[in-house]
Design a protein around this motif. Structure first.
Motif, PDB file in Angstrom:
ATOM      1  N   ASN A  54     -57.786  -7.992  19.835  1.00 60.21           N
ATOM      2  CA  ASN A  54     -57.649  -6.538  19.968  1.00 60.21           C
ATOM      3  C   ASN A  54     -57.305  -6.195  21.419  1.00 60.21           C
ATOM      4  O   ASN A  54     -58.012  -6.605  22.351  1.00 60.21           O
ATOM      5  N   VAL A  55     -56.229  -5.460  21.606  1.00 57.76           N
ATOM      6  CA  VAL A  55     -55.759  -5.101  22.946  1.00 57.76           C
ATOM      7  C   VAL A  55     -56.890  -4.545  23.809  1.00 57.76           C
ATOM      8  O   VAL A  55     -57.013  -4.897  24.991  1.00 57.76           O
ATOM      9  N   GLN A  59     -39.176  -2.173  11.987  1.00 63.54           N
ATOM     10  CA  GLN A  59     -38.478  -1.048  12.623  1.00 63.54           C
ATOM     11  C   GLN A  59     -37.342  -0.579  11.720  1.00 63.54           C
ATOM     12  O   GLN A  59     -37.013  -1.224  10.717  1.00 63.54           O
ATOM     13  N   GLY A  72     -49.547  -4.944  21.865  1.00 59.21           N
ATOM     14  CA  GLY A  72     -49.136  -4.824  20.456  1.00 59.21           C
ATOM     15  C   GLY A  72     -47.684  -5.261  20.340  1.00 59.21           C
ATOM     16  O   GLY A  72     -46.861  -4.566  19.760  1.00 59.21           O
ATOM     17  N   MET A  91     -48.031 -12.283  13.221  1.00 57.36           N
ATOM     18  CA  MET A  91     -46.989 -11.615  14.011  1.00 57.36           C
ATOM     19  C   MET A  91     -46.747 -12.408  15.303  1.00 57.36           C
ATOM     20  O   MET A  91     -45.602 -12.667  15.684  1.00 57.36           O
ATOM     21  N   ASP A  93     -51.459  -9.142  20.798  1.00 55.37           N
ATOM     22  CA  ASP A  93     -51.418  -8.584  19.437  1.00 55.37           C
ATOM     23  C   ASP A  93     -52.609  -9.137  18.660  1.00 55.37           C
ATOM     24  O   ASP A  93     -53.007 -10.279  18.877  1.00 55.37           O
ATOM     25  N   PHE A  94     -53.165  -8.312  17.749  1.00 59.00           N
ATOM     26  CA  PHE A  94     -54.321  -8.822  16.996  1.00 59.00           C
ATOM     27  C   PHE A  94     -53.924  -9.538  15.704  1.00 59.00           C
ATOM     28  O   PHE A  94     -54.790 -10.012  14.969  1.00 59.00           O
ATOM     29  N   THR A 108     -45.072  -0.278  22.148  1.00 58.72           N
ATOM     30  CA  THR A 108     -44.068   0.378  21.293  1.00 58.72           C
ATOM     31  C   THR A 108     -44.536   0.397  19.854  1.00 58.72           C
ATOM     32  O   THR A 108     -44.843  -0.667  19.281  1.00 58.72           O
ATOM     33  N   SER A 154     -47.202   0.913  18.575  1.00 53.24           N
ATOM     34  CA  SER A 154     -48.435   0.145  18.376  1.00 53.24           C
ATOM     35  C   SER A 154     -49.660   0.996  18.662  1.00 53.24           C
ATOM     36  O   SER A 154     -50.250   1.560  17.758  1.00 53.24           O
ATOM     37  N   GLY A 188     -46.335  -7.541  18.609  1.00 49.84           N
ATOM     38  CA  GLY A 188     -45.906  -7.871  17.247  1.00 49.84           C
ATOM     39  C   GLY A 188     -45.139  -9.172  17.159  1.00 49.84           C
ATOM     40  O   GLY A 188     -45.455 -10.167  17.831  1.00 49.84           O
ATOM     41  N   SER A 233     -41.947  -6.420  12.463  1.00 48.85           N
ATOM     42  CA  SER A 233     -42.449  -5.134  12.949  1.00 48.85           C
ATOM     43  C   SER A 233     -42.023  -3.971  12.070  1.00 48.85           C
ATOM     44  O   SER A 233     -42.561  -2.874  12.186  1.00 48.85           O
TER      45      SER A 233
END
Ligand SMILES: C[S@@+](CC[C@H](N)C(=O)[O-])C[C@H]1O[C@@H](n2cnc3c(N)ncnc32)[C@H](O)[C@@H]1O
Length: 245
Positions: free
Chosen positions: A94-95, A18, A49, A76, A71-72, A110, A112, A51, A16
């Motif tokens: 796709n969400v 971060q 999302g 991930m 998640d798309f 988060t 996303s 991830g 992700s």
């Protein structure tokens, strides 16, 4: 739609990205988010999302009830699967396509959706949120305030502490910092009227709080916003359906 460009970016990633990639950081962030979710009493949640599942596994370790992670990016999600096994359902896509059929009481996201959806897609997200009769709250954690993001160069966060001696490299570095400051000021002056801005393909969009305030007002939703504890340029947006009592 913006999603296609971002799917291209994420489809082969496995992390992700971060600020810190350690368990302690994820565990603290998860605790910060869980406090908001518990206050709203909106479990189980859907992680939109999710991830590679770094945060997802910290949520689960702290007993947050999660019924689905979406998640798309298949790469991930494969990492997420390695981290959490069968502790919750994971689906690729796709969400926006999944929202009508979700049964969760809370939708969380988060870094996303408020980062990789463009304004028209965020409108679709909110319309689906209103239409889904199970969900009560939508929490968009760690949304970027793009003006605060530009401020990073002014506050010197990009300063490289390894360069100690006064040498050519450092002079160039300082000149770059001064240019960065001037660019930030320029952007403040000329772009502060915009409620959103695309930063880059990797960072996606930054939105100002006024964007969400307007979106909430137009859709008759409650809207609360809080500064992120671990990122100085991000904030949390919490949209809730108004109660009739
Ligand atoms: C920065 S990562 C964050 C992952 C995780 N939520 C975290 O905080 O650790 C962003 C993730 O959002 C996913 N994503 C972005 N837009 C999406 C969309 N429209 N539908 C599904 N997934 C999306 C990307 O594939 C990526 O895995």
């Amino acid at each position: 739609m913006g999603s296609k460009e971002f799917l291209g970016y994420w489809k082969q990633k496995e992390s992700s990205g971060q600020r810190y990639n350690d368990l302690e950081f994820y565990s603290r962030k998860a605790r910060e988010h869980i406090n908001y979710i518990k206050d709203l009493n909106c479990e189980p949640v859907a992680d939109l999302g999710c991830g590679a599942g770094e945060l997802l596994s910290s949520y689960l370790n702290q007993d947050l009830k999660i019924d689905i992670g979406l998640d798309f990016s298949q790469s991930m999600l494969s990492q997420a699967k390695k981290r959490i096994g069968n502790q919750c359902n994971l689906k690729v896509g796709n969400v926006l396509d999944f929202l009508p059929e979700l049964n969760s009481k809370g939708w969380i996201s988060t870094q996303s959706l408020s980062q990789y959806l463009d304004p028209s897609e965020l409108n679709i997200l909110v319309t689906r949120f209103k239409e889904n009769r199970h969900v009560e709250s939508l929490l968009l954690f760690d949304t970027i305030n793009y003006l605060n993001y530009y401020n990073l160069s002014i506050s010197g966060s990009r300063y490289d502490s390894k360069i100690k001696q006064q040498n050519v490299k450092q002079v160039i570095r300082e000149l770059k910092t001064i240019l960065g400051v001037m660019l930030s000021l320029f952007k403040h002056i000329f772009e502060s009227g915009k409620s959103h801005r695309k930063i880059s393909t990797s960072m996606g969009y930054g939105y100002l709080p006024v964007f969400f305030k307007k979106l909430a007002d137009e859709n008759d939703l409650d809207c609360k916003m809080f500064s992120s504890k671990y990122y100085e340029y991000r904030y949390h947006v919490i949209l809730s359906k108004k109660r009739n009592d």
